[in-house]
Motif scaffolding. Structure first.
Motif, PDB file in Angstrom:
ATOM      1  N   LEU A 117     -35.661  33.718 -37.514  1.00 41.25           N
ATOM      2  CA  LEU A 117     -37.010  33.521 -38.040  1.00 41.25           C
ATOM      3  C   LEU A 117     -37.754  34.847 -38.086  1.00 41.25           C
ATOM      4  O   LEU A 117     -38.493  35.125 -39.031  1.00 41.25           O
ATOM      5  N   ARG A 118     -37.550  35.717 -37.088  1.00 40.56           N
ATOM      6  CA  ARG A 118     -38.199  37.032 -37.078  1.00 40.56           C
ATOM      7  C   ARG A 118     -37.832  37.834 -38.341  1.00 40.56           C
ATOM      8  O   ARG A 118     -38.687  38.409 -38.995  1.00 40.56           O
ATOM      9  N   LEU A 119     -36.545  37.838 -38.676  1.00 37.97           N
ATOM     10  CA  LEU A 119     -36.100  38.581 -39.864  1.00 37.97           C
ATOM     11  C   LEU A 119     -36.609  37.932 -41.150  1.00 37.97           C
ATOM     12  O   LEU A 119     -36.953  38.627 -42.109  1.00 37.97           O
ATOM     13  N   PHE A 120     -36.656  36.599 -41.162  1.00 37.53           N
ATOM     14  CA  PHE A 120     -37.185  35.899 -42.327  1.00 37.53           C
ATOM     15  C   PHE A 120     -38.652  36.255 -42.545  1.00 37.53           C
ATOM     16  O   PHE A 120     -39.066  36.590 -43.656  1.00 37.53           O
ATOM     17  N   LEU A 121     -39.444  36.196 -41.482  1.00 32.27           N
ATOM     18  CA  LEU A 121     -40.858  36.552 -41.598  1.00 32.27           C
ATOM     19  C   LEU A 121     -41.022  38.025 -41.966  1.00 32.27           C
ATOM     20  O   LEU A 121     -41.941  38.383 -42.710  1.00 32.27           O
ATOM     21  N   GLY A 122     -40.123  38.861 -41.487  1.00 30.43           N
ATOM     22  CA  GLY A 122     -40.147  40.277 -41.872  1.00 30.43           C
ATOM     23  C   GLY A 122     -39.912  40.450 -43.361  1.00 30.43           C
ATOM     24  O   GLY A 122     -40.538  41.304 -44.007  1.00 30.43           O
TER      25      GLY A 122
ATOM     26  N   SER B 122     -51.781  37.833 -38.550  1.00 29.26           N
ATOM     27  CA  SER B 122     -52.470  37.096 -37.496  1.00 29.26           C
ATOM     28  C   SER B 122     -51.705  35.824 -37.114  1.00 29.26           C
ATOM     29  O   SER B 122     -51.542  35.504 -35.936  1.00 29.26           O
ATOM     30  N   ILE B 123     -51.200  35.134 -38.109  1.00 27.78           N
ATOM     31  CA  ILE B 123     -50.439  33.899 -37.871  1.00 27.78           C
ATOM     32  C   ILE B 123     -49.127  34.197 -37.161  1.00 27.78           C
ATOM     33  O   ILE B 123     -48.775  33.552 -36.167  1.00 27.78           O
ATOM     34  N   THR B 124     -48.387  35.172 -37.653  1.00 27.79           N
ATOM     35  CA  THR B 124     -47.047  35.436 -37.099  1.00 27.79           C
ATOM     36  C   THR B 124     -47.111  36.038 -35.702  1.00 27.79           C
ATOM     37  O   THR B 124     -46.181  35.852 -34.916  1.00 27.79           O
ATOM     38  N   ARG B 125     -48.199  36.727 -35.365  1.00 27.44           N
ATOM     39  CA  ARG B 125     -48.340  37.263 -34.003  1.00 27.44           C
ATOM     40  C   ARG B 125     -48.428  36.148 -32.964  1.00 27.44           C
ATOM     41  O   ARG B 125     -48.112  36.357 -31.798  1.00 27.44           O
ATOM     42  N   ARG B 126     -48.856  34.973 -33.374  1.00 23.33           N
ATOM     43  CA  ARG B 126     -49.017  33.854 -32.449  1.00 23.33           C
ATOM     44  C   ARG B 126     -47.740  33.013 -32.282  1.00 23.33           C
ATOM     45  O   ARG B 126     -47.712  32.076 -31.490  1.00 23.33           O
ATOM     46  N   ILE B 127     -46.689  33.347 -33.018  1.00 21.09           N
ATOM     47  CA  ILE B 127     -45.419  32.619 -32.889  1.00 21.09           C
ATOM     48  C   ILE B 127     -44.651  33.195 -31.700  1.00 21.09           C
ATOM     49  O   ILE B 127     -44.526  34.408 -31.562  1.00 21.09           O
ATOM     50  N   SER B 128     -44.148  32.319 -30.853  1.00 15.75           N
ATOM     51  CA  SER B 128     -43.487  32.765 -29.616  1.00 15.75           C
ATOM     52  C   SER B 128     -42.223  33.569 -29.913  1.00 15.75           C
ATOM     53  O   SER B 128     -41.538  33.353 -30.918  1.00 15.75           O
TER      54      SER B 128
ATOM     55  N   THR C 160     -39.466  33.408 -28.353  1.00 20.00           N
ATOM     56  CA  THR C 160     -38.302  32.510 -28.307  1.00 20.00           C
ATOM     57  C   THR C 160     -38.061  31.886 -29.678  1.00 20.00           C
ATOM     58  O   THR C 160     -36.929  31.844 -30.161  1.00 20.00           O
ATOM     59  N   ARG C 161     -39.118  31.410 -30.296  1.00 19.86           N
ATOM     60  CA  ARG C 161     -38.979  30.788 -31.608  1.00 19.86           C
ATOM     61  C   ARG C 161     -38.562  31.801 -32.673  1.00 19.86           C
ATOM     62  O   ARG C 161     -37.799  31.478 -33.584  1.00 19.86           O
ATOM     63  N   LEU C 162     -39.029  33.025 -32.556  1.00 22.12           N
ATOM     64  CA  LEU C 162     -38.680  34.054 -33.540  1.00 22.12           C
ATOM     65  C   LEU C 162     -37.188  34.381 -33.537  1.00 22.12           C
ATOM     66  O   LEU C 162     -36.657  34.885 -34.521  1.00 22.12           O
ATOM     67  N   GLN C 163     -36.497  34.070 -32.448  1.00 23.85           N
ATOM     68  CA  GLN C 163     -35.058  34.341 -32.345  1.00 23.85           C
ATOM     69  C   GLN C 163     -34.192  33.212 -32.886  1.00 23.85           C
ATOM     70  O   GLN C 163     -32.974  33.352 -32.990  1.00 23.85           O
ATOM     71  N   VAL C 164     -34.821  32.096 -33.271  1.00 26.74           N
ATOM     72  CA  VAL C 164     -34.087  30.926 -33.751  1.00 26.74           C
ATOM     73  C   VAL C 164     -33.535  31.183 -35.163  1.00 26.74           C
ATOM     74  O   VAL C 164     -34.192  31.788 -36.001  1.00 26.74           O
TER      75      VAL C 164
END
Length: 197
Positions: free
Chosen positions: A48-53, A180-186, A188-192
């Motif tokens: 998810l981190r790479l997707f949001l990136g 602002s939105i993505t900074r609030r994502i945990s 742990t979830r960003l690694q999914v």
């Protein structure tokens, strides 16, 4: 957007141009670019981190273009390439226009992939806000085809898809809200990974 000064701008996510071959007698020019792939869909970002990136790069490049008075006018998932090293770039600039010195530009009858409703109806519209509409659809399609569900982005995407173009946020506001939105994502979830990976 490929001159040396603009190339150094970190918001510029164009595929590097290696050479320009001009044929003046035919009024043509050929660009030689690095070979990137359209495999965003069959080979999605692994977390998810790479997707949001990847989405952030799409938004950031719109900010870059708009700050230089350029509207892409055909932003879509089909016009997005990757180098497989977490870099993404728009292609197909044949509809793009530069509005240098025009403080409040208007266009009609755009024929891009994701056409804003005002242009679809043949009305006048803001080219930058048309890009925002298209960018919202890119985000929706990217989420759908990769399996990454980010409900936190829904209010932002809804604002980007507002029927009245003057109510849509600017690219700079979209980027600020996205961050602002993505900074609030945990973390742990960003690694999914998505179910497609």
């Amino acid at each position: 957007m490929s001159n040396p000064v603009l190339r150094k701008d970190p918001r510029n996510h164009l595929i590097p141009i290696l050479d320009l071959i001009e044929v003046p007698q035919s009024n043509l020019a050929f660009m030689v670019m690095e070979e990137w792939s359209p495999n965003f869909v069959p080979d999605p970002p692994q977390t998810l981190r790479l997707f949001l990136g990847a989405l952030r790069q799409c938004i950031e490049h719109a900010v870059f273009m708009h700050s230089h008075h350029i509207a892409h006018l055909d932003i879509s998932i089909r016009n997005l390439l990757t180098d497989y090293n977490s870099h993404y770039a728009y292609i197909d600039f044949e509809l793009s226009r530069r509005f240098e010195g025009i403080p409040d530009p208007r266009i009609r009858c755009c024929r891009g992939t994701e056409v804003a409703p005002e242009l679809e109806r043949g009305e006048w519209g803001d080219p930058y806000k048309a890009d925002i509409w298209s960018l919202a659809h890119l985000m929706i399609h990217a989420s759908s085809v990769t399996g990454y569900d980010v409900p936190e982005l829904s209010p932002l995407i809804k604002a980007m898809r507002t029927q009245n173009f003057s109510s849509r946020p600017t690219a700079a506001v979209v980027l600020r809200e996205f961050d602002s939105i993505t900074r609030r994502i945990s973390d742990t979830r960003l690694q999914v990974s998505s179910y497609f990976c």
